[in-house]
Enzyme design. Structure first.
Site, PDB file in Angstrom:
ATOM      1  N   GLY A 112       0.834  -1.196   0.000  1.00 37.55           N
ATOM      2  CA  GLY A 112       0.000   0.000   0.000  1.00 37.55           C
ATOM      3  C   GLY A 112       0.867   1.243   0.000  1.00 37.55           C
ATOM      4  O   GLY A 112       2.078   1.183   0.202  1.00 37.55           O
ATOM      5  N   SER A 170       2.269   4.986   1.230  1.00 39.03           N
ATOM      6  CA  SER A 170       2.714   5.489   2.529  1.00 39.03           C
ATOM      7  C   SER A 170       1.527   6.080   3.278  1.00 39.03           C
ATOM      8  O   SER A 170       0.757   6.862   2.725  1.00 39.03           O
ATOM      9  CB  SER A 170       3.792   6.554   2.322  1.00 39.03           C
ATOM     10  N   GLY A 171       1.360   5.669   4.536  1.00 37.81           N
ATOM     11  CA  GLY A 171       0.248   6.162   5.342  1.00 37.81           C
ATOM     12  C   GLY A 171      -1.023   5.368   5.192  1.00 37.81           C
ATOM     13  O   GLY A 171      -2.064   5.754   5.730  1.00 37.81           O
ATOM     14  N   GLY A 178      -1.583   2.424   6.407  1.00 40.69           N
ATOM     15  CA  GLY A 178      -1.886   1.622   7.601  1.00 40.69           C
ATOM     16  C   GLY A 178      -1.073   0.352   7.737  1.00 40.69           C
ATOM     17  O   GLY A 178      -1.381  -0.473   8.605  1.00 40.69           O
ATOM     18  N   LYS A 179      -0.025   0.166   6.923  1.00 36.39           N
ATOM     19  CA  LYS A 179       0.768  -1.065   7.003  1.00 36.39           C
ATOM     20  C   LYS A 179       1.450  -1.205   8.367  1.00 36.39           C
ATOM     21  O   LYS A 179       1.391  -2.264   8.993  1.00 36.39           O
ATOM     22  CB  LYS A 179       1.822  -1.094   5.883  1.00 36.39           C
ATOM     23  N   THR A 180       2.077  -0.123   8.818  1.00 32.90           N
ATOM     24  CA  THR A 180       2.758  -0.157  10.117  1.00 32.90           C
ATOM     25  C   THR A 180       1.759  -0.338  11.249  1.00 32.90           C
ATOM     26  O   THR A 180       2.030  -1.044  12.226  1.00 32.90           O
ATOM     27  CB  THR A 180       3.565   1.139  10.333  1.00 32.90           C
ATOM     28  N   GLU A 222       8.728  -3.067   6.539  1.00 25.76           N
ATOM     29  CA  GLU A 222       9.648  -2.508   5.546  1.00 25.76           C
ATOM     30  C   GLU A 222      11.094  -2.666   6.022  1.00 25.76           C
ATOM     31  O   GLU A 222      11.905  -1.742   5.962  1.00 25.76           O
ATOM     32  CB  GLU A 222       9.324  -1.037   5.272  1.00 25.76           C
TER      33      GLU A 222
END
Length: 525
Positions: A375, A377-378, A380-382, A504
């Site tokens: 997805g 950046s931003g 919601g992966k983290t 990442e």
């Protein structure tokens, strides 16, 4: 307000800090009583010297008086030394224990707490807020009680010599007591706010030192200087307030002493002229008066110290009352071993109310498989990785591990099976070896060598003179981003987790290193 906002009372402090150390405090009280009684020998001896020894020219009595006074001074010296040695050491031990307790509590708090507080501010709360407790268990409280005892005994002796002069003395003493009580009530919130300001200033200072490269890179030294100056000025204004209040107490004490001395001079002189008071009685009265007033003045200083102690304990109590990350009531399921099947069912989470970062997320990550989240950046992966690691908990929906709700599993048991490599993973100051062994300090050289090889850490450590024993500086500043990331991956590999979360994790690596580590991660799985 909540319990966390309540102030620590004298009863609570007595129960938690003084009563468990009652034997040492009792010894301290005994020593202070002996010391104070010994200090009262000199005024009494002076009366006999003037009224009896000198008048009668009694050399034998003179020798006895000198011996008694010298003995009392020796007793004061010995008890003072023992008092400091016993109580001051015990106070420092208590401070050490409290720091450990607060640090342990802070590490048990949720990640969100650390997201909302500066690291330097937390350091200040651990190291500085508990300092004042030395005045409760140390010599401060005992000296306060000893001062009261001395004042009471001196008062009795003063009444015995001259009730009229004693009554005159008590009027300014009563006024001083009223002023001091009001001043201490005013000072306590100031001391409490000083802890807050000090923590903020320390936190910003820590940030500026850690981010010095960014500051210099943007030529922002002047901007950072102004920010720090503003914080220091706030701290100064707070100290100025407390000093003003303390000065009022000190000035009131000086006024008390002056008025009492002037009055006693007049009344005493008149009574001596009238033959109602001997010269020895007058000198003894003056000395006993000093012994009564000196503890009162000393008590004003000790009162300030105790007020500061309670302000620090208020802030410490706020932390100790916070709910820990691992809720013992809700998280009761033990998982000594897990397969590693993770399932998200309609999970929603927001850092701010009404602003969902992830909404209605559902997916399966079966044991033995690789689940990749792709997805922008931003997107919601983290956040999803943090949810899977139980750093944060979903607002709605369920995350399960092997079919069991993650919110009901004890965190320590779950995280024993978890390995995490973040995009900007943290390295501790020390050697490369120490950072890799952080995951399993008891791991042998063979396992360490395998992790080093699997993450291709040896590709650059072989070029260092000290190899794995190379010191990498704070946060691994002496290494490149790729080198730091490989150490973090080696650390995760050494942990031999059932679940590994990579946020990442290879973003800082070049293409060749990334390919090698992807291969090692495949072998690990």
């Amino acid at each position: 307000m909540s319990e966390a906002k309540q102030s620590v009372t004298l009863k609570q402090a007595f129960k938690e800090f003084i009563w468990p150390r009652r034997k040492i405090v009792f010894v301290g009280l005994l020593l202070i009583v002996v010391s104070r009684l010994a200090s009262l020998v000199l005024p009494g001896a002076t009366k006999y010297l003037l009224d009896d020894v000198i008048v009668k020219k009694d050399l034998h009595m003179l020798k006895v008086l000198i011996a008694v006074v010298a003995g009392s001074i020796l007793v004061q010296s010995v008890t003072s030394y023992m008092l400091t040695k016993i109580l001051s050491v015990e106070a420092q031990l208590l401070i050490s224990q409290l720091r450990i307790k607060v640090q342990k509590k802070i590490l048990s708090l949720p990640i969100s707490y650390f997201d909302n507080n500066k690291s330097g501010a937390l350091v200040s709360r651990i190291m500085n807020d508990v300092e004042g407790v030395r005045n409760l268990v140390g010599t401060g409280l005992v000296q306060l009680i000893g001062g009261l005892l001395t004042a009471v005994i001196s008062l009795v002796l003063l009444i015995k010599i001259s009730p009229m002069m004693t009554f005159y003395v008590l009027v300014p003493v009563a006024l001083f007591a009223v002023v001091a009580a009001k001043a201490f009530t005013y000072i306590r919130p100031i001391f409490k706010m000083r802890g807050v300001i000090n923590a903020d200033v320390t936190g910003r200072l820590t940030e500026s030192i850690n981010g010095v490269r960014v500051i210099k890179g943007f030529n922002a030294e002047e901007q950072e200087n102004k920010t720090f100056e503003k914080g220091v000025e706030q701290l100064f204004l707070n100290v100025k307030k407390s000093l003003t209040s303390t000065a009022i107490i000190t000035s009131a004490a000086a006024l008390l002493l002056g008025l009492a001395s002037a009055g006693i001079m007049g009344i005493g002189g008149y009574m001596i002229i009238q033959g109602k008071l001997t010269f020895g009685d007058f000198i003894a009265f003056t000395l006993y008066l000093g012994f009564m007033i000196a503890p009162i003045v000393q008590m004003s200083n000790i009162g300030s110290q105790l007020t500061e102690a309670f302000a620090g304990l208020d802030r410490t109590q706020e932390i100790m009352n916070m709910a820990p990350e691992n809720d013992d009531v809700a998280r009761t399921i033990q998982l000594p071993s897990i397969k590693g099947d993770i399932k998200f069912e309609d999970v929603t989470f927001s850092y701010e109310h009404g602003k969902e970062v992830v909404k209605g997320i559902s997916f399966d990550a079966p044991s033995g498989s690789v689940t990749a989240l792709v997805g922008t950046s931003g997107s919601g992966k983290t956040t999803i990785a943090s949810l899977a690691a139980s750093f944060i908990t979903p607002d709605s929906g369920t995350i399960t591990i092997d079919g069991i709700d993650l919110s009901k599993i004890t965190l320590s048991e779950y995280r024993k099976n978890l390995g995490v490599v973040l995009q900007d993973d943290f390295l501790f100051e020390g050697t490369i070896r120490e950072n890799i062994l952080f995951a399993r300090p008891q791991a042998g050289e063979e396992n360490l060598a395998k992790a080093v090889s699997a993450a291709y850490v040896n590709e650059f450590t072989d070029r260092f003179e000290l190899g794995l024993d190379t010191v990498i500086g704070e946060r691994g500043i002496k290494l490149s981003g790729g080198q730091r990331q490989r150490i973090a991956i080696a650390r995760a590999i050494l942990a031999d987790p059932k679940i590994i979360l990579l946020d990442e994790a290879t973003s800082s690596l070049d293409t060749e290193s990334e390919a090698l580590i992807q291969q090692s991660l495949n072998e690990l799985m």
